[in-house]
Design a protein around this motif. Structure first.
Motif, PDB file in Angstrom:
ATOM      1  N   GLU A  45      -2.072  -6.913  -3.725  1.00  0.00           N
ATOM      2  CA  GLU A  45      -2.309  -5.931  -4.834  1.00  0.00           C
ATOM      3  C   GLU A  45      -3.812  -6.538  -5.721  1.00  0.00           C
ATOM      4  O   GLU A  45      -4.377  -5.626  -6.053  1.00  0.00           O
ATOM      5  CB  GLU A  45      -0.990  -6.238  -6.099  1.00  0.00           C
ATOM      6  N   GLY A  46      -4.164  -7.526  -5.459  1.00  0.00           N
ATOM      7  CA  GLY A  46      -5.423  -8.105  -5.917  1.00  0.00           C
ATOM      8  C   GLY A  46      -6.542  -7.676  -5.088  1.00  0.00           C
ATOM      9  O   GLY A  46      -7.573  -8.200  -5.315  1.00  0.00           O
ATOM     10  N   GLY A  47      -6.349  -7.172  -3.915  1.00  0.00           N
ATOM     11  CA  GLY A  47      -7.424  -6.774  -2.917  1.00  0.00           C
ATOM     12  C   GLY A  47      -7.780  -7.867  -2.117  1.00  0.00           C
ATOM     13  O   GLY A  47      -8.720  -7.660  -1.063  1.00  0.00           O
ATOM     14  N   GLY A  48      -6.905  -9.021  -1.971  1.00  0.00           N
ATOM     15  CA  GLY A  48      -7.368  -9.941  -1.102  1.00  0.00           C
ATOM     16  C   GLY A  48      -6.677  -9.872   0.440  1.00  0.00           C
ATOM     17  O   GLY A  48      -6.006  -8.834   0.622  1.00  0.00           O
ATOM     18  N   LEU A  49      -6.871 -10.826   1.225  1.00  0.00           N
ATOM     19  CA  LEU A  49      -6.274 -10.537   2.615  1.00  0.00           C
ATOM     20  C   LEU A  49      -4.518 -11.147   2.539  1.00  0.00           C
ATOM     21  O   LEU A  49      -4.585 -11.930   1.720  1.00  0.00           O
ATOM     22  CB  LEU A  49      -6.912 -11.578   3.489  1.00  0.00           C
ATOM     23  N   GLY A  50      -3.893 -10.358   3.169  1.00  0.00           N
ATOM     24  CA  GLY A  50      -2.498 -10.587   3.214  1.00  0.00           C
ATOM     25  C   GLY A  50      -1.695  -9.503   3.169  1.00  0.00           C
ATOM     26  O   GLY A  50      -2.093  -8.526   3.530  1.00  0.00           O
TER      27      GLY A  50
END
Length: 136
Positions: A45-50
């Motif tokens: 949701e925060g735009g990171g990888l995962g």
């Protein structure tokens, strides 16, 4: 052909950019696949990888037209996240299936097949068959 009864496709990647790019490529290469409901579910949701259960569930709901939803994943934890959602039983639309297929080639095969109005089993089979595509 109306997209009302087409199989929906969700592409789950650890990267939002990869998921969106594969979705765009698959729809572009499919020609008539532009009517196929395809949604990327990449990153967190925060735009990171995962991977994100919430993004995957929202993507699946957005492509559900009542003919089933095929979910293709890129790497291990994406598979585990989708399996957990399926096990919960009420997070994904009825008729959602995790498809064992290569991510890019499987996505193209799934969109092309779904564009013909094929059912979920045929979309899954076409995507899985992409494992046999030889390059040399």
């Amino acid at each position: 052909m109306s997209d009302e009864r087409l199989v929906g496709i969700v592409l789950v990647s650890h990267s939002a950019e990869v998921a969106a790019s594969v979705a765009a490529l698959a729809k572009g290469l499919a020609g008539g696949g532009t009517a196929v409901p395809v949604a990327p579910a990449g990153g967190t949701e925060g735009g990171g990888l995962g991977t994100s259960s919430e993004l995957i569930a929202a993507a699946a709901a957005s492509v559900d037209r009542g003919a089933g939803v095929a979910v293709l994943t890129d790497l291990g934890s994406a598979v585990l996240t989708v399996k957990a959602l399926l096990a919960e039983g009420d997070e994904l639309p009825e008729g959602t299936k995790l498809v064992d297929a290569p991510f890019l080639e499987g996505a193209v095969a799934a969109v092309v097949t779904a564009a013909t109005g094929a059912d979920l089993a045929a979309v899954e089979a076409a995507a899985a068959e992409a494992y046999t595509y030889r390059k040399v």
